[in-house]
Design a protein around this motif. Structure first.
Motif, mmCIF file in Angstrom:
data_model
loop_
_atom_site.group_PDB
_atom_site.id
_atom_site.type_symbol
_atom_site.label_atom_id
_atom_site.label_comp_id
_atom_site.label_asym_id
_atom_site.label_seq_id
_atom_site.Cartn_x
_atom_site.Cartn_y
_atom_site.Cartn_z
ATOM 1 N N TYR A 65 0.065 51.695 33.888
ATOM 2 C CA TYR A 65 -1.249 51.113 34.765
ATOM 3 C C TYR A 65 -1.306 49.803 34.271
ATOM 4 C CZ TYR A 65 -1.672 55.810 36.290
ATOM 5 O OH TYR A 65 -1.224 57.020 37.046
ATOM 6 N N ARG A 66 -1.472 49.188 33.211
ATOM 7 C CA ARG A 66 -1.840 48.121 32.896
ATOM 8 C C ARG A 66 -0.551 47.224 33.172
ATOM 9 N NH1 ARG A 66 -5.680 44.643 31.964
ATOM 10 N NH2 ARG A 66 -4.211 43.707 33.521
ATOM 11 N N ASN A 67 0.874 47.632 32.908
ATOM 12 C CA ASN A 67 1.915 47.074 33.275
ATOM 13 C C ASN A 67 1.886 46.569 34.857
ATOM 14 O OD1 ASN A 67 2.718 47.027 30.598
ATOM 15 N ND2 ASN A 67 4.013 48.799 30.585
ATOM 16 N N TRP A 68 1.523 47.785 35.431
ATOM 17 C CA TRP A 68 1.465 47.601 37.123
ATOM 18 C C TRP A 68 0.484 46.637 37.456
ATOM 19 C CZ3 TRP A 68 -2.308 49.340 40.364
ATOM 20 C CH2 TRP A 68 -2.206 49.408 41.625
ATOM 21 N N LEU A 69 -0.670 46.412 36.870
ATOM 22 C CA LEU A 69 -1.597 45.378 37.121
ATOM 23 C C LEU A 69 -0.931 43.961 36.998
ATOM 24 C CD1 LEU A 69 -4.939 46.862 35.980
ATOM 25 C CD2 LEU A 69 -4.387 46.558 38.233
ATOM 26 N N ASP A 70 -0.403 43.985 35.725
ATOM 27 C CA ASP A 70 0.430 42.557 35.619
ATOM 28 C C ASP A 70 1.501 42.112 36.607
ATOM 29 O OD1 ASP A 70 -1.148 42.573 33.268
ATOM 30 O OD2 ASP A 70 0.190 43.433 31.832
ATOM 31 N N ARG A 71 2.294 43.254 36.974
ATOM 32 C CA ARG A 71 3.273 43.156 38.034
ATOM 33 C C ARG A 71 2.668 42.741 39.266
ATOM 34 N NH1 ARG A 71 5.943 48.155 38.059
ATOM 35 N NH2 ARG A 71 7.000 47.507 40.070
ATOM 36 N N LEU A 72 1.604 43.339 39.620
ATOM 37 C CA LEU A 72 0.931 42.747 40.886
ATOM 38 C C LEU A 72 0.488 41.395 40.806
ATOM 39 C CD1 LEU A 72 -1.605 45.688 41.591
ATOM 40 C CD2 LEU A 72 0.422 44.994 42.958
ATOM 41 N N GLU A 73 -0.218 40.935 39.720
ATOM 42 C CA GLU A 73 -0.475 39.403 39.503
ATOM 43 C C GLU A 73 0.465 38.626 39.445
ATOM 44 O OE1 GLU A 73 -2.818 36.751 36.081
ATOM 45 O OE2 GLU A 73 -2.664 38.926 35.734
ATOM 46 N N ALA A 74 1.865 39.053 38.798
ATOM 47 C CA ALA A 74 3.058 38.094 38.844
ATOM 48 C C ALA A 74 3.568 37.838 40.139
ATOM 49 C CB ALA A 74 4.006 38.888 37.830
ATOM 50 N N ASN A 75 3.428 38.791 41.189
ATOM 51 C CA ASN A 75 3.671 38.693 42.320
ATOM 52 C C ASN A 75 2.771 37.919 43.338
ATOM 53 O OD1 ASN A 75 5.992 40.543 41.661
ATOM 54 N ND2 ASN A 75 6.135 41.475 43.660
ATOM 55 N N GLY A 76 1.686 37.722 42.773
ATOM 56 C CA GLY A 76 0.638 36.856 43.736
ATOM 57 C C GLY A 76 -0.031 37.875 44.444
ATOM 58 N N ILE A 77 -0.037 39.115 44.079
ATOM 59 C CA ILE A 77 -0.871 40.262 44.781
ATOM 60 C C ILE A 77 -2.480 40.168 44.171
ATOM 61 C CG2 ILE A 77 -1.283 42.263 45.627
ATOM 62 C CD1 ILE A 77 1.780 42.559 45.655
ATOM 63 N N GLY A 78 -3.486 39.965 44.758
ATOM 64 C CA GLY A 78 -4.755 39.903 44.159
ATOM 65 C C GLY A 78 -5.162 41.333 44.424
ATOM 66 N N VAL A 79 -6.254 41.610 43.135
ATOM 67 C CA VAL A 79 -6.473 43.070 42.832
ATOM 68 C C VAL A 79 -7.938 43.054 42.842
ATOM 69 C CG1 VAL A 79 -6.475 45.199 41.576
ATOM 70 C CG2 VAL A 79 -4.360 43.612 41.696
ATOM 71 N N VAL A 80 -8.761 44.150 43.729
ATOM 72 C CA VAL A 80 -10.180 44.259 43.420
ATOM 73 C C VAL A 80 -10.261 45.671 43.129
ATOM 74 C CG1 VAL A 80 -12.275 44.270 44.589
ATOM 75 C CG2 VAL A 80 -10.962 42.418 44.496
ATOM 76 N N ILE A 81 -11.097 46.176 42.244
ATOM 77 C CA ILE A 81 -11.456 47.640 41.845
ATOM 78 C C ILE A 81 -12.814 47.902 43.125
ATOM 79 C CG2 ILE A 81 -12.241 49.433 40.675
ATOM 80 C CD1 ILE A 81 -11.154 47.704 38.367
ATOM 81 N N LEU A 82 -12.429 48.940 43.918
ATOM 82 C CA LEU A 82 -13.519 49.305 44.962
ATOM 83 C C LEU A 82 -13.711 50.794 44.488
ATOM 84 C CD1 LEU A 82 -14.561 47.838 47.331
ATOM 85 C CD2 LEU A 82 -12.717 49.464 48.898
ATOM 86 N N SER A 83 -15.046 51.004 44.087
ATOM 87 C CA SER A 83 -15.308 52.118 43.357
ATOM 88 C C SER A 83 -16.814 52.575 43.692
ATOM 89 C CB SER A 83 -15.363 52.197 41.693
ATOM 90 O OG SER A 83 -15.643 53.335 41.156
ATOM 91 N N ASN A 84 -16.699 53.887 43.914
ATOM 92 C CA ASN A 84 -18.126 54.571 44.084
ATOM 93 C C ASN A 84 -18.638 55.024 42.856
ATOM 94 O OD1 ASN A 84 -17.931 54.241 47.008
ATOM 95 N ND2 ASN A 84 -17.248 56.351 47.655
ATOM 96 N N GLY A 85 -18.178 54.548 41.927
ATOM 97 C CA GLY A 85 -18.613 55.014 40.378
ATOM 98 C C GLY A 85 -19.719 54.193 40.149
ATOM 99 N N GLU A 86 -20.427 54.622 38.880
ATOM 100 C CA GLU A 86 -21.551 54.184 38.431
ATOM 101 C C GLU A 86 -21.363 52.601 37.979
ATOM 102 O OE1 GLU A 86 -22.260 53.960 34.433
ATOM 103 O OE2 GLU A 86 -24.085 53.035 35.188
ATOM 104 N N ARG A 87 -22.345 51.817 38.178
ATOM 105 C CA ARG A 87 -22.251 50.532 37.968
ATOM 106 C C ARG A 87 -21.851 50.207 36.400
ATOM 107 N NH1 ARG A 87 -23.958 46.747 40.951
ATOM 108 N NH2 ARG A 87 -25.430 48.082 42.125
ATOM 109 N N GLY A 88 -22.364 50.409 35.440
ATOM 110 C CA GLY A 88 -22.234 50.330 34.127
ATOM 111 C C GLY A 88 -20.732 50.602 33.558
ATOM 112 N N ARG A 89 -20.229 51.712 34.163
ATOM 113 C CA ARG A 89 -19.008 52.164 33.871
ATOM 114 C C ARG A 89 -17.872 51.328 34.569
ATOM 115 N NH1 ARG A 89 -14.967 56.063 32.534
ATOM 116 N NH2 ARG A 89 -13.569 56.644 34.187
ATOM 117 N N VAL A 90 -17.904 51.125 35.696
ATOM 118 C CA VAL A 90 -17.069 50.294 36.574
ATOM 119 C C VAL A 90 -17.285 48.701 35.945
ATOM 120 C CG1 VAL A 90 -16.584 49.244 38.890
ATOM 121 C CG2 VAL A 90 -17.482 51.660 38.641
ATOM 122 N N THR A 91 -18.357 48.297 35.839
ATOM 123 C CA THR A 91 -18.255 46.834 35.457
ATOM 124 C C THR A 91 -17.845 46.573 34.005
ATOM 125 O OG1 THR A 91 -20.470 46.464 36.757
ATOM 126 C CG2 THR A 91 -20.318 45.050 34.836
#
Length: 174
Positions: free
Chosen positions: A48-74
């Motif tokens: 998953y870390r490698n995948w996030l790096d590949r997205l960045e290398a391709n110029g694809i922005g990423v935002v985590i969109l979560s219903n999860g608790e603020r402290g954990r997600v942040t």
């Protein structure tokens, strides 16, 4: 068809950044719990870390969109270096509009990757965002999540039995 994803894959890291780029995708909204990492963990597996790096290398922005608790997600957002919107309110359109605004992309140039039909896929489809369903990494830590997963499996089986198949196939091609 609001519960029918455009694409289904086993894991988020299987979504090829090159394929996304070819499809005109400039940004990815991604769920956190049971999509990027198990809901009972705070460690991101290397694929998953490698995948996030590949997205960045391709110029694809990423935002985590979560219903999860603020402290954990942040905390996880900070550790990953990826912006996040916790307690965002999926599947409501306002949640996806916030994600699009943070990414700076239009719906047709954005994909949502998540593990839940009734939050991630429904919200993406309501918002005009491309929807990609992944298999959840765990059965879910909350009792209601485990119940909803049974309903989701029923819906997915029913979709598979229809002539048009499981995924909507609106845009993505493998």
């Amino acid at each position: 068809m609001l519960l029918r994803p455009d694409l289904m894959v086993s894991a988020a890291h299987e979504v090829d950044p090159d394929m996304l780029s070819l499809q005109g995708i400039e940004g990815v909204l991604v769920d956190l719990d049971d999509t990027l990492l198990p809901s009972n963990s705070d460690r991101l597996a290397q694929p998953y870390r490698n995948w996030l790096d590949r997205l960045e290398a391709n110029g694809i922005g990423v935002v985590i969109l979560s219903n999860g608790e603020r402290g954990r997600v942040t905390a996880l957002s900070d550790a990953l270096g990826v912006p996040a919107l916790p307690l965002v309110g999926k599947p409501f359109r306002f949640a996806f509009r916030r994600g699009l605004q943070l990414l700076g992309t239009q719906p047709q140039a954005t994909a949502m990757i998540g593990d839940q039909l009734f939050t991630d896929i429904l919200g993406a489809n309501l918002s005009g965002v491309h929807s990609i369903l992944v298999s959840p990494l765990t059965p879910g830590k909350l009792p209601h999540t485990r119940v909803v997963r049974h309903i989701e499996r029923w819906v997915l089986r029913a979709q598979q039995q229809r002539p048009e198949g499981g995924a909507r196939g609106r845009t993505f091609h493998r």
